[in-house]
Structures are given as C-alpha cells and as structure tokens.
Write a protein that holds these residues in place. Structure first.
Motif, short mmCIF file in Angstrom:
data_model
loop_
_atom_site.label_atom_id
_atom_site.label_comp_id
_atom_site.label_asym_id
_atom_site.label_seq_id
_atom_site.Cartn_x
_atom_site.Cartn_y
_atom_site.Cartn_z
N SER A 42 0.73 -1.21 -0.05
CA SER A 42 0.09 0.08 0.02
C SER A 42 0.83 1.33 0.08
O SER A 42 0.55 2.35 -0.19
CB SER A 42 -0.97 0.06 1.16
OG SER A 42 -1.82 -1.20 1.10
N ARG A 95 -2.80 2.52 -2.18
CA ARG A 95 -1.62 3.15 -2.94
C ARG A 95 -2.40 4.06 -3.94
O ARG A 95 -1.44 4.73 -4.50
CB ARG A 95 -1.26 1.90 -3.75
CG ARG A 95 -2.14 0.97 -4.56
CD ARG A 95 -1.45 -0.38 -4.93
NE ARG A 95 -2.12 -0.98 -5.84
CZ ARG A 95 -1.71 -1.89 -6.89
NH1 ARG A 95 -0.26 -2.06 -6.72
NH2 ARG A 95 -2.43 -2.41 -7.64
N THR A 129 -4.05 -6.28 -1.86
CA THR A 129 -3.10 -5.08 -2.42
C THR A 129 -1.68 -5.59 -3.13
O THR A 129 -1.07 -6.25 -2.41
CB THR A 129 -3.03 -3.96 -1.43
OG1 THR A 129 -4.42 -3.69 -0.77
CG2 THR A 129 -2.47 -2.81 -2.43
N ASP A 186 -4.95 -4.05 -7.52
CA ASP A 186 -5.50 -3.33 -6.23
C ASP A 186 -6.18 -4.76 -5.59
O ASP A 186 -6.47 -5.56 -6.06
CB ASP A 186 -6.52 -2.38 -6.73
CG ASP A 186 -5.91 -1.26 -7.14
OD1 ASP A 186 -4.71 -0.96 -7.12
OD2 ASP A 186 -7.00 -0.40 -7.87
#
Ligand SMILES: C[S@@+](CC[C@H](N)C(=O)[O-])C[C@H]1O[C@@H](n2cnc3c(N)ncnc32)[C@H](O)[C@@H]1O
Length: 432
Positions: free
Chosen positions: A166, A330, A415, A421
């Motif tokens: 992240s 992120r 993630t 994602d």
C-alpha cells in the motif's frame, strides 16, 4: 515564467496541497482538482501529482527519518514546513529526481512560503537524505491503529505484505476496447508511440504499462480505444456471461468504468447505470460517450426500490458497493487519514441494504455480482455470509482461484497481488 520559477511554484503548491490533506482533513482529490488547473504545463501537473501521491504514500518512512534527524520536533504551526519536507524527500527518494534541481527548488519554496529563516534547515535535511537515503521505516505506522488491528485479524499472514504494497506506487493498467480493435493491434500502436506495455495473462482486455504516461499520450484515447482501469476492476466483467438484449443493472455505477467495460465486452446489453450521486453520474455520461456505448442513466438510491423500480426484473445485477477503499490505499493514500471506525459500521449497513435490494430486482435464474475494493472481512466475506443467512435460497458460485484467496464463498485479492488493487468478488445465483 522561467523553468526554475515554475519548479518552485510546483513545490509550493505541493506543500500547500499536502498541508491541507495532512493537517486540515481535506481530500487529496479535491485539493488537486483546485491546484492542477493553475499549472499550464502538463509536465508540471504530472510532477505536482507525483510529489503529492508519493509523499502521502511514503510519509511513514519520511516522518520517521525527520524525527530522527531533527533536534527539535516540528510544532503544530509548522504544518506547511512538514509538508514541504515530505515533498522534498519524495523527490529525492521514490521519485529519484535530479537532486540539484529538486533541492534548490524545494529550498526556494521554503522562502516563498514565508520561511526564509528555515530554508537552511530544509537544505541540510534534504542533503542528508541525498547522502544517506531514507530508511525504509514501518509502512504499518501510517494505518490508523483500529484499522491495523482489523487487517491483522482478517489477514494475519498477509498483513505485513498489504502494508508494504500500500506504500508503493500502483502500476498503470489499461483496458483495450474490443469494439475498436484487438489488444495485439493496440500493443503495436503503443510500441509505435514508444510506450512499453505487457498484456495480462489472466485478463483478456488488460495491458500493464512499464511506466506511467499521461492519458493524452495514449493512442486513440480520446476516441475510446483504451481506458485506464486497474486489473482488479477489469476482472469484474469476467464474472458475467451476458447475451445481447440482457437487462443489466449496475447499481453503483459512477464514474462508469465497469458499466463501460460490460458494454464493450457484451454488445447489445440493455444496461441501467445508477448512482445516488447525480454529480458523479454525469461522469458516467462522459465515460460511456468516450468509448462509444450507451446506457440508461438513473440518479437514485439503489436501496430505495419504491423510488425507482418499476417492477421489471433484471437478468444480472452488479453491485460494486461503496466501501472502506482499504484495497486501493496506494491509489488513494489519504483514505488512511480520513477513514473512521464508525464509517465501517455505516458502510456495512448500507452494503447489506443494497444487497437486499439488488436481490429483489434480480430475475429468477439471474446472477448478482457483489464487488468491493475493501480488504475487510466485515464488508466482504462476512457481509455475504450474513446475506446468505437472510436469503438461504441464494446459490453462491465460486469465481475461482484467478480472483484471489478463497474468502467465505467469495474471493479476495490483496493489494499488490498480480500487480493489482485489493478487491473482493462474490457471485450469487437466484434459483430459476
Ligand atoms: C465503488 S464506487 C463505484 C465505481 C464504479 N462501479 C466504477 O466502476 O466506475 C461506489 C459508488 O456507489 C455510489 N453509491 C453510494 N451509495 C449508493 C446508493 N445508496 N445507491 C446507489 N449508488 C450509491 C457512490 O456514489 C459511488 O459512486
């Protein structure tokens, strides 16, 4: 304005945006929406974004370095100075900008911000970062304690990797529009434009770029040949098998990425794109227009059936539900600054209402896909378990290992896994 002056303006703006986000509860998206149009040059805009995103993502390491390097901690009235220092460290560390230009523009920005007496200190700290590098630090530190605890409880073995991923920049994913050409042709066009890309082995429309480029540099972007969309979001379309004419509801559609993908993938759908937020729904219009597809747009609360449903059932429903966004930190690093534990209670209640409404409007024999960009079991596996307890007739249909870890009856990608994602997927069939 000279290049040097423009460089200073970008650093001043970065400090102001970061100060507002870090210390005054403002959203990164909102602050950038105001700041970016003030910069004429596309490269300056890209630099401002890159500095702000990097500084927020990596602020755990940067704050720890500043704490250990400074003899006196920064005070509450020095928010802009802290923000400028984070911006400076981002340039030297993750962004690896040429140190001389980054340093002199950032030191000059300290003067412009009314801190000429601290310009020397900024210079000394950034020079130290240049000499020694920034120690990695603990990426978990920027997560609120309650969220850290919940993630560690839900994903005990993977939590450390989630925190680390992240804090990293996300790759740029493209979705190629099969209505306008094949992925192979588009790859060739990218290569001709000097843009390096790799096709995904798992996702049939997806390409991953080696480096970020502005959208305007993508061949045929304005004509809808390709769209920017993370691989996890693209995979939602793979959960459907739709015939021309099928009536499909995208219950939470804005800004329209998944609606557009479904319409590109399955031509001839009768798709209703709904969102409670009329302003965000206007973005759906733009998204669909650019890629050359059509849908019926409806601004309504999907859970309030009396307000919008005429009683005609849908063959398929996509519920890409509002959620904590913990899987996309992120891409939206300020999520960690603004999210409160109470939000999760409200979100899970809303998700449950939306699920019940989606089930009601689904035709017998139809399919309901539930997706979130959350990593929390309460919004995902446990949310679907609770749904199944309320609707025991629903038949879960495992999306399969390509969608991530088995999690209840659904799948969870964490993630950074496969470059994507964090996302949750569940597919539920209504007996015919
Ligand atoms: C995760 S986003 C959807 C992203 C979208 N599916 C896409 O791919 O571009 C969730 C959306 O749900 C909408 N939303 C929240 N509550 C809603 C409700 N009660 N009814 C309909 N939409 C809602 C939000 O406005 C937001 O646009």
């Amino acid at each position: 304005m000279s290049t040097t002056q423009a460089g200073v303006v970008v650093r001043v703006m970065a400090a102001r945006v970061l100060d507002a986000v870090l210390h005054r509860g403002r959203s990164l998206k909102g602050e950038l929406a105001t700041a970016l149009p003030q910069l004429a040059d596309v490269r300056d805009r890209a630099l401002l974004e890159a500095i702000c995103f990097t500084a927020l993502r990596r602020r755990g390491a940067y704050n720890a370095a500043l704490e250990s390097w400074m003899t006196r901690p920064l005070g509450p009235r020095e928010g802009d100075l802290r923000a400028l220092l984070l911006a400076g460290l981002a340039q030297l560390d993750a962004l690896e900008l040429p140190p001389h230009a980054a340093l002199s523009a950032t030191v000059e920005a300290a003067r412009t911000l009314g801190r000429p007496h601290q310009a020397g200190m900024v210079n000394a700290l950034l020079r130290r970062a240049q000499r020694e590098g920034v120690p990695e630090g603990d990426p978990a530190q920027v997560w609120p304690a309650w969220l850290r605890t919940r993630l560690r409880a839900d994903w005990p073995e993977q939590a450390a990797a989630i925190f680390a991923a992240s804090a990293q920049a996300a790759p740029l994913w493209l979705r190629v529009n099969p209505q306008l050409g094949t992925r192979e042709i588009y790859l060739a066009e990218l290569a001709q434009a000097g843009i390096d890309a790799q096709p995904s082995e798992v996702l049939r429309d997806a390409l991953q770029l080696a480096e970020s480029v502005p959208m305007s540099a993508l061949p045929g972007f304005a004509e809808g040949a390709a769209s920017v969309q993370d691989g996890s979001a693209q995979q939602v379309a793979d959960l459907f098998d739709l015939k021309p004419g099928a009536r499909v509801l995208d219950a939470c559609a804005a800004p329209g990425g998944k609606s557009a993908h479904l319409l590109e993938r399955f031509p001839g759908l009768a798709l209703t794109a709904m969102d409670v937020d009329a302003r965000r729904l206007r973005q759906v219009t733009q998204t669909l227009e650019r890629v050359g597809v059509q849908a019926t747009l409806l601004a309504a609360d999907a859970s309030d059936l009396d307000a919008w449903w005429d009683g005609t059932p849908f063959d398929a429903v996509l519920l890409d539900a509002p959620c904590s966004a913990t899987g996309i930190v992120r891409r939206q690093p300020d999520v960690l600054l603004h999210r409160r534990e109470d939000d999760i209670v409200a979100l899970t209640a809303l998700q449950a209402r939306l699920l019940d409404a989606a089930w009601t409007v689904l035709k017998p024999g139809g399919v309901l896909v539930y997706a979130t960009c959350s990593l929390l079991a309460d919004e995902n596996a446990r949310q679907i378990d609770a749904f199944l307890a309320r609707h025991p007739e629903a038949q879960p249909d495992d999306p399969g290992a390509a969608f991530g870890h088995a999690s209840g009856v659904g799948r969870q990608r964490l993630t950074g896994e496969d470059g994507m994602d964090g996302f949750f997927y569940a597919r539920l069939r209504k007996p015919g």
